[in-house]
Design a protein around this motif. Structure first.
Motif, PDB file in Angstrom:
ATOM      1  N   GLU A   1      -2.686  28.547 -16.066  1.00  0.00           N
ATOM      2  CA  GLU A   1      -3.661  28.448 -14.984  1.00  0.00           C
ATOM      3  C   GLU A   1      -5.020  28.793 -15.571  1.00  0.00           C
ATOM      4  N   TYR A   2      -5.898  27.814 -15.596  1.00  0.00           N
ATOM      5  CA  TYR A   2      -7.220  27.975 -16.197  1.00  0.00           C
ATOM      6  C   TYR A   2      -7.950  29.197 -15.638  1.00  0.00           C
ATOM      7  N   ARG A   3      -7.871  29.395 -14.359  1.00  0.00           N
ATOM      8  CA  ARG A   3      -8.599  30.483 -13.716  1.00  0.00           C
ATOM      9  C   ARG A   3      -8.156  31.856 -14.207  1.00  0.00           C
ATOM     10  N   LEU A   4      -6.961  31.954 -14.812  1.00  0.00           N
ATOM     11  CA  LEU A   4      -6.459  33.232 -15.305  1.00  0.00           C
ATOM     12  C   LEU A   4      -6.892  33.535 -16.740  1.00  0.00           C
ATOM     13  N   LEU A   5      -7.541  32.571 -17.381  1.00  0.00           N
ATOM     14  CA  LEU A   5      -7.981  32.775 -18.761  1.00  0.00           C
ATOM     15  C   LEU A   5      -9.252  33.621 -18.806  1.00  0.00           C
ATOM     16  N   ASN A   6      -9.427  34.364 -19.911  1.00  0.00           N
ATOM     17  CA  ASN A   6     -10.693  35.073 -20.084  1.00  0.00           C
ATOM     18  C   ASN A   6     -11.740  34.090 -20.602  1.00  0.00           C
ATOM     19  N   SER A   7     -12.980  34.517 -20.728  1.00  0.00           N
ATOM     20  CA  SER A   7     -14.054  33.582 -21.069  1.00  0.00           C
ATOM     21  C   SER A   7     -13.852  32.932 -22.435  1.00  0.00           C
ATOM     22  N   ARG A   8     -13.384  33.671 -23.428  1.00  0.00           N
ATOM     23  CA  ARG A   8     -13.152  33.102 -24.762  1.00  0.00           C
ATOM     24  C   ARG A   8     -12.009  32.084 -24.713  1.00  0.00           C
ATOM     25  N   GLN A   9     -10.959  32.399 -23.981  1.00  0.00           N
ATOM     26  CA  GLN A   9      -9.831  31.472 -23.829  1.00  0.00           C
ATOM     27  C   GLN A   9     -10.269  30.202 -23.121  1.00  0.00           C
ATOM     28  N   LYS A  10     -11.137  30.338 -22.110  1.00  0.00           N
ATOM     29  CA  LYS A  10     -11.657  29.156 -21.412  1.00  0.00           C
ATOM     30  C   LYS A  10     -12.471  28.287 -22.359  1.00  0.00           C
ATOM     31  N   GLU A  11     -13.284  28.912 -23.201  1.00  0.00           N
ATOM     32  CA  GLU A  11     -14.076  28.141 -24.162  1.00  0.00           C
ATOM     33  C   GLU A  11     -13.174  27.387 -25.134  1.00  0.00           C
ATOM     34  N   ASN A  12     -12.130  28.048 -25.638  1.00  0.00           N
ATOM     35  CA  ASN A  12     -11.180  27.383 -26.534  1.00  0.00           C
ATOM     36  C   ASN A  12     -10.459  26.243 -25.827  1.00  0.00           C
ATOM     37  N   TYR A  13     -10.034  26.483 -24.604  1.00  0.00           N
ATOM     38  CA  TYR A  13      -9.353  25.463 -23.816  1.00  0.00           C
ATOM     39  C   TYR A  13     -10.260  24.244 -23.611  1.00  0.00           C
ATOM     40  N   ASN A  14     -11.511  24.515 -23.194  1.00  0.00           N
ATOM     41  CA  ASN A  14     -12.456  23.418 -22.955  1.00  0.00           C
ATOM     42  C   ASN A  14     -12.734  22.632 -24.229  1.00  0.00           C
ATOM     43  N   PHE A  15     -12.872  23.337 -25.354  1.00  0.00           N
ATOM     44  CA  PHE A  15     -13.081  22.623 -26.622  1.00  0.00           C
ATOM     45  C   PHE A  15     -11.923  21.676 -26.908  1.00  0.00           C
ATOM     46  N   GLN A  16     -10.701  22.155 -26.754  1.00  0.00           N
ATOM     47  CA  GLN A  16      -9.528  21.319 -27.045  1.00  0.00           C
ATOM     48  C   GLN A  16      -9.462  20.111 -26.111  1.00  0.00           C
ATOM     49  N   GLN A  17      -9.758  20.318 -24.835  1.00  0.00           N
ATOM     50  CA  GLN A  17      -9.758  19.210 -23.872  1.00  0.00           C
ATOM     51  C   GLN A  17     -10.814  18.170 -24.243  1.00  0.00           C
ATOM     52  N   ILE A  18     -12.002  18.633 -24.565  1.00  0.00           N
ATOM     53  CA  ILE A  18     -13.109  17.734 -24.899  1.00  0.00           C
ATOM     54  C   ILE A  18     -12.853  17.028 -26.221  1.00  0.00           C
ATOM     55  N   ALA A  19     -12.369  17.758 -27.225  1.00  0.00           N
ATOM     56  CA  ALA A  19     -12.076  17.148 -28.524  1.00  0.00           C
ATOM     57  C   ALA A  19     -11.008  16.054 -28.387  1.00  0.00           C
ATOM     58  N   ALA A  20     -10.006  16.296 -27.555  1.00  0.00           N
ATOM     59  CA  ALA A  20      -8.960  15.289 -27.345  1.00  0.00           C
ATOM     60  C   ALA A  20      -9.543  14.029 -26.717  1.00  0.00           C
ATOM     61  N   ARG A  21     -10.415  14.200 -25.741  1.00  0.00           N
ATOM     62  CA  ARG A  21     -11.034  13.048 -25.079  1.00  0.00           C
ATOM     63  C   ARG A  21     -11.918  12.280 -26.056  1.00  0.00           C
ATOM     64  N   LEU A  22     -12.712  13.010 -26.852  1.00  0.00           N
ATOM     65  CA  LEU A  22     -13.597  12.351 -27.812  1.00  0.00           C
ATOM     66  C   LEU A  22     -12.805  11.622 -28.899  1.00  0.00           C
ATOM     67  N   ALA A  23     -11.630  12.130 -29.247  1.00  0.00           N
ATOM     68  CA  ALA A  23     -10.788  11.472 -30.252  1.00  0.00           C
ATOM     69  C   ALA A  23     -10.424  10.055 -29.803  1.00  0.00           C
ATOM     70  N   ASP A  24     -10.241   9.864 -28.502  1.00  0.00           N
ATOM     71  CA  ASP A  24      -9.944   8.527 -27.967  1.00  0.00           C
ATOM     72  C   ASP A  24     -11.086   7.553 -28.201  1.00  0.00           C
ATOM     73  N   TYR A  25     -12.268   8.073 -28.466  1.00  0.00           N
ATOM     74  CA  TYR A  25     -13.463   7.258 -28.687  1.00  0.00           C
ATOM     75  C   TYR A  25     -13.917   7.275 -30.138  1.00  0.00           C
ATOM     76  N   GLY A  26     -13.018   7.702 -31.029  1.00  0.00           N
ATOM     77  CA  GLY A  26     -13.296   7.633 -32.463  1.00  0.00           C
ATOM     78  C   GLY A  26     -14.039   8.812 -33.051  1.00  0.00           C
ATOM     79  N   PHE A  27     -14.067   9.932 -32.343  1.00  0.00           N
ATOM     80  CA  PHE A  27     -14.760  11.121 -32.846  1.00  0.00           C
ATOM     81  C   PHE A  27     -13.777  12.160 -33.363  1.00  0.00           C
ATOM     82  N   ASN A  28     -14.148  12.769 -34.466  1.00  0.00           N
ATOM     83  CA  ASN A  28     -13.453  13.944 -34.979  1.00  0.00           C
ATOM     84  C   ASN A  28     -14.344  15.132 -34.655  1.00  0.00           C
TER      85      ASN A  28
END
Length: 139
Positions: free
Chosen positions: A8-35
């Motif tokens: 549950e995203y809302r239960l994460l601390n701020s650092r965990q949320k930042e890591n989670y958001n990075f992984q979500q965004i990186a995965a989406r960008l990978a679909d568009y040819g970005f590393n």
């Protein structure tokens, strides 16, 4: 191994949320040819670098939890990435600020912007969603 359970995203601390958001965004960008390469510190204002497979496109990206503008990013070629629900927005910070100033969406009475050099919106207003539509990265 135990079965996987979604967090549950809302239960994460701020650092965990930042890591989670990075992984979500990186995965989406990978679909568009970005590393996406995570940086250990804010290098020139960026949390990560997104490098396209074309070998020419290189984005310095600041990861945020909401729509923001901040003078400390001005003139640095920074793109801001944030998730709003299932939508990912990745916008050129300076172009967005210029749009806000040109269209007078930040009025002279905006203390947070004019005096503090910072402005954020917990949920993007409708005018911002319209402007940011060209910066939406679809799933």
């Amino acid at each position: 191994m135990a079965a996987f359970e979604k967090i549950e995203y809302r239960l994460l601390n701020s650092r965990q949320k930042e890591n989670y958001n990075f992984q979500q965004i990186a995965a989406r960008l990978a679909d568009y040819g970005f590393n996406s390469i995570r940086l250990t510190d804010d290098w020139q204002g960026a949390d990560f670098i997104a490098v396209h497979i074309d070998g020419e496109t290189f984005l310095k990206v600041q990861l945020k939890g909401r729509l923001v503008i901040d003078r400390k990013y001005s003139g640095k070629g920074i793109h801001i990435a944030f998730l709003h629900g299932n939508e990912l927005y990745l916008y050129d910070h300076d172009k967005f600020v210029q749009h806000l100033e040109d269209s007078e969406l930040i009025g002279a009475d905006s203390v947070t912007w004019h005096q503090q050099g910072f402005r954020s919106w917990p949920s993007p207003p409708s005018w911002a969603i319209i402007y940011l539509s060209e910066y939406r990265i679809a799933q």
